[in-house]
Design a protein around this motif. Structure first.
Motif, mmCIF file in Angstrom:
data_model
loop_
_atom_site.group_PDB
_atom_site.id
_atom_site.type_symbol
_atom_site.label_atom_id
_atom_site.label_comp_id
_atom_site.label_asym_id
_atom_site.label_seq_id
_atom_site.Cartn_x
_atom_site.Cartn_y
_atom_site.Cartn_z
ATOM 1 N N MET A 45 6.433 1.747 4.641
ATOM 2 C CA MET A 45 6.544 0.445 4.002
ATOM 3 C C MET A 45 5.249 -0.332 4.225
ATOM 4 O O MET A 45 4.651 -0.239 5.284
ATOM 5 N N ILE A 46 4.832 -1.052 3.225
ATOM 6 C CA ILE A 46 3.624 -1.862 3.369
ATOM 7 C C ILE A 46 4.006 -3.311 3.647
ATOM 8 O O ILE A 46 5.113 -3.742 3.336
ATOM 9 N N ARG A 47 3.071 -4.038 4.232
ATOM 10 C CA ARG A 47 3.310 -5.436 4.593
ATOM 11 C C ARG A 47 2.133 -6.296 4.126
ATOM 12 O O ARG A 47 1.023 -5.792 3.915
ATOM 13 N N ILE A 48 2.383 -7.568 4.036
ATOM 14 C CA ILE A 48 1.339 -8.519 3.676
ATOM 15 C C ILE A 48 0.213 -8.404 4.699
ATOM 16 O O ILE A 48 0.453 -8.354 5.904
ATOM 17 N N GLY A 49 -1.012 -8.315 4.198
ATOM 18 C CA GLY A 49 -2.186 -8.196 5.057
ATOM 19 C C GLY A 49 -2.675 -6.766 5.217
ATOM 20 O O GLY A 49 -3.800 -6.544 5.670
ATOM 21 N N ASP A 50 -1.853 -5.781 4.848
ATOM 22 C CA ASP A 50 -2.270 -4.377 4.957
ATOM 23 C C ASP A 50 -3.418 -4.077 4.004
ATOM 24 O O ASP A 50 -3.432 -4.542 2.867
ATOM 25 N N VAL A 69 -9.056 0.129 -3.972
ATOM 26 C CA VAL A 69 -8.555 -0.313 -2.672
ATOM 27 C C VAL A 69 -8.418 -1.825 -2.675
ATOM 28 O O VAL A 69 -9.089 -2.533 -3.430
ATOM 29 N N GLY A 70 -7.536 -2.310 -1.807
ATOM 30 C CA GLY A 70 -7.342 -3.747 -1.750
ATOM 31 C C GLY A 70 -6.478 -4.141 -0.579
ATOM 32 O O GLY A 70 -6.130 -3.324 0.285
ATOM 33 N N VAL A 71 -6.119 -5.412 -0.587
ATOM 34 C CA VAL A 71 -5.310 -5.988 0.485
ATOM 35 C C VAL A 71 -4.000 -6.496 -0.122
ATOM 36 O O VAL A 71 -4.005 -7.126 -1.185
ATOM 37 N N VAL A 72 -2.893 -6.203 0.561
ATOM 38 C CA VAL A 72 -1.598 -6.704 0.113
ATOM 39 C C VAL A 72 -1.579 -8.204 0.391
ATOM 40 O O VAL A 72 -1.613 -8.629 1.542
ATOM 41 N N GLU A 73 -1.583 -8.985 -0.688
ATOM 42 C CA GLU A 73 -1.660 -10.444 -0.562
ATOM 43 C C GLU A 73 -0.309 -11.129 -0.477
ATOM 44 O O GLU A 73 -0.215 -12.224 0.057
ATOM 45 N N GLY A 74 0.704 -10.524 -1.064
ATOM 46 C CA GLY A 74 1.990 -11.206 -1.046
ATOM 47 C C GLY A 74 3.088 -10.403 -1.686
ATOM 48 O O GLY A 74 2.885 -9.280 -2.141
ATOM 49 N N GLU A 75 4.263 -11.015 -1.685
ATOM 50 C CA GLU A 75 5.441 -10.420 -2.310
ATOM 51 C C GLU A 75 5.965 -11.391 -3.353
ATOM 52 O O GLU A 75 5.859 -12.605 -3.185
ATOM 53 N N GLU A 76 6.528 -10.854 -4.410
ATOM 54 C CA GLU A 76 7.135 -11.676 -5.456
ATOM 55 C C GLU A 76 8.417 -11.013 -5.902
ATOM 56 O O GLU A 76 8.448 -9.801 -6.084
ATOM 57 N N ILE A 135 13.850 -7.555 -8.608
ATOM 58 C CA ILE A 135 13.025 -6.518 -7.987
ATOM 59 C C ILE A 135 11.921 -7.174 -7.173
ATOM 60 O O ILE A 135 11.316 -8.158 -7.606
ATOM 61 N N LEU A 136 11.650 -6.605 -6.002
ATOM 62 C CA LEU A 136 10.570 -7.081 -5.143
ATOM 63 C C LEU A 136 9.277 -6.359 -5.523
ATOM 64 O O LEU A 136 9.256 -5.137 -5.636
ATOM 65 N N PHE A 137 8.215 -7.135 -5.743
ATOM 66 C CA PHE A 137 6.893 -6.584 -6.062
ATOM 67 C C PHE A 137 5.927 -6.965 -4.950
ATOM 68 O O PHE A 137 6.024 -8.047 -4.375
ATOM 69 N N PHE A 138 4.976 -6.075 -4.691
ATOM 70 C CA PHE A 138 3.867 -6.381 -3.786
ATOM 71 C C PHE A 138 2.641 -6.651 -4.636
ATOM 72 O O PHE A 138 2.333 -5.893 -5.547
ATOM 73 N N ARG A 139 1.937 -7.744 -4.321
ATOM 74 C CA ARG A 139 0.700 -8.086 -5.036
ATOM 75 C C ARG A 139 -0.476 -7.579 -4.203
ATOM 76 O O ARG A 139 -0.651 -7.954 -3.042
ATOM 77 N N ILE A 140 -1.280 -6.712 -4.820
ATOM 78 C CA ILE A 140 -2.447 -6.136 -4.141
ATOM 79 C C ILE A 140 -3.706 -6.667 -4.816
ATOM 80 O O ILE A 140 -3.917 -6.442 -6.005
ATOM 81 N N LYS A 141 -4.523 -7.397 -4.055
ATOM 82 C CA LYS A 141 -5.812 -7.896 -4.545
ATOM 83 C C LYS A 141 -6.817 -6.775 -4.380
ATOM 84 O O LYS A 141 -7.062 -6.303 -3.278
ATOM 85 N N LEU A 142 -7.388 -6.336 -5.509
ATOM 86 C CA LEU A 142 -8.298 -5.197 -5.493
ATOM 87 C C LEU A 142 -9.708 -5.611 -5.092
ATOM 88 O O LEU A 142 -10.224 -6.624 -5.575
ATOM 89 N N LEU A 143 -10.323 -4.815 -4.242
ATOM 90 C CA LEU A 143 -11.680 -5.054 -3.766
ATOM 91 C C LEU A 143 -12.674 -4.858 -4.899
ATOM 92 O O LEU A 143 -12.595 -3.885 -5.641
ATOM 93 N N ILE A 172 6.825 2.379 -4.395
ATOM 94 C CA ILE A 172 5.775 2.448 -3.367
ATOM 95 C C ILE A 172 5.628 3.863 -2.813
ATOM 96 O O ILE A 172 4.521 4.396 -2.741
ATOM 97 N N GLU A 173 6.728 4.494 -2.441
ATOM 98 C CA GLU A 173 6.655 5.827 -1.822
ATOM 99 C C GLU A 173 6.020 6.868 -2.728
ATOM 100 O O GLU A 173 5.311 7.749 -2.255
ATOM 101 N N ASN A 174 6.270 6.791 -4.029
ATOM 102 C CA ASN A 174 5.779 7.807 -4.959
ATOM 103 C C ASN A 174 4.541 7.369 -5.730
ATOM 104 O O ASN A 174 4.088 8.085 -6.617
ATOM 105 N N SER A 175 3.985 6.214 -5.397
ATOM 106 C CA SER A 175 2.862 5.665 -6.153
ATOM 107 C C SER A 175 1.507 6.172 -5.681
ATOM 108 O O SER A 175 0.508 5.979 -6.358
ATOM 109 N N GLY A 176 1.466 6.774 -4.510
ATOM 110 C CA GLY A 176 0.189 7.209 -3.951
ATOM 111 C C GLY A 176 -0.462 6.146 -3.079
ATOM 112 O O GLY A 176 -1.522 6.371 -2.506
#
Length: 163
Positions: free
Chosen positions: A1-6, A15-22, A31-39, A52-56
Motif C-alpha cells: 500500500m502506498i501512503r501520502i509522501g511516498d 516518477v513522483g511523490v504521492v501528494e494526496g488522496e481523493e 472510489i479512493l484515488f491517490f494523486r501522484i505529482k510527477l517529477l 495499485i497492486e497491478n499498476s506497476g
C-alpha cells in the motif's frame, strides 16, 4: 500500500511523490484515488486504489540500489547483438517492463554501442527515453538535482572502456 509522501515509480508516466488522496464517485461507487505529482512534469495522475497492486507502481530505489545501478553502468556489456532488429526488440521490451534495472541495461548497452558506431535515430531516441527515466528515478531517490545525476551517469558511461 502506498501512503501520502511516498516516492514512487509509475512506469508509464515516470516518477513522483504521492501528494494526496481523493474520494470520487464513479459509476455510483465511491472510489479512493491517490494523486501522484510527477517529477519534471507539470502534472499529476490519479490512480484508483483498486488498481495499485497491478499498476506497476513501486517504491523508488533506495541508496544501496542506486549504488548497484551506478556499478552496473560502469561494467562492460557482454553479448550486444550486432543486428539492429534484435537490439531494438530487446530494448523496447526492456523499457516496457518499467524495471529500473532493465532501463539501466538499455542505457549502458546503447551508450557502449556509440563507442563503435553512431546510433540510428530510433536508438538515439530510445537511449534518451531510458536515460531520462533512469535519471529521474535516481534523482528522486537521492533527493538530488536531475542535472547533477545526469552528469554523474554520463561520467560513468564515458569511463567504460571499449574492449
Amino acid at each position: 500500500m502506498i501512503r501520502i509522501g511516498d516516492k514512487v515509480a509509475y512506469p508509464p508516466h515516470g516518477v513522483g511523490v504521492v501528494e494526496g488522496e481523493e474520494k470520487r464517485t464513479v459509476g455510483g461507487r465511491e472510489i479512493l484515488f491517490f494523486r501522484i505529482k510527477l517529477l519534471g512534469k507539470n502534472m499529476s495522475v490519479l490512480v484508483p486504489e483498486t488498481i495499485i497492486e497491478n499498476s506497476g507502481i513501486r517504491p523508488v530505489l533506495d541508496e544501496q540500489e542506486v549504488n548497484e545501478i551506478f556499478q552496473f553502468l560502469s561494467e562492460v556489456p557482454k553479448n550486444i547483438s550486432s543486428k539492429w532488429t534484435v537490439r531494438h526488440r530487446l530494448n523496447v521490451d526492456r523499457i516496457k517492463t518499467g524495471d529500473v534495472k532493465e532501463l539501466a541495461i538499455v542505457v549502458r548497452n546503447l551508450s557502449y554501442r556509440t563507442k563503435e558506431k553512431d546510433l540510428s535515430y530510433s536508438e538515439k531516441r530510445m537511449f534518451e527515453e531510458a536515460f531520462e527515466k533512469l535519471s529521474e528515478e535516481i534523482a528522486l531517490s537521492l533527493g538530488k538535482d536531475i542535472k547533477e545525476v545526469k552528469k554523474k551517469i554520463r561520467k560513468i558511461l564515458k569511463e567504460v572502456k571499449k574492449q
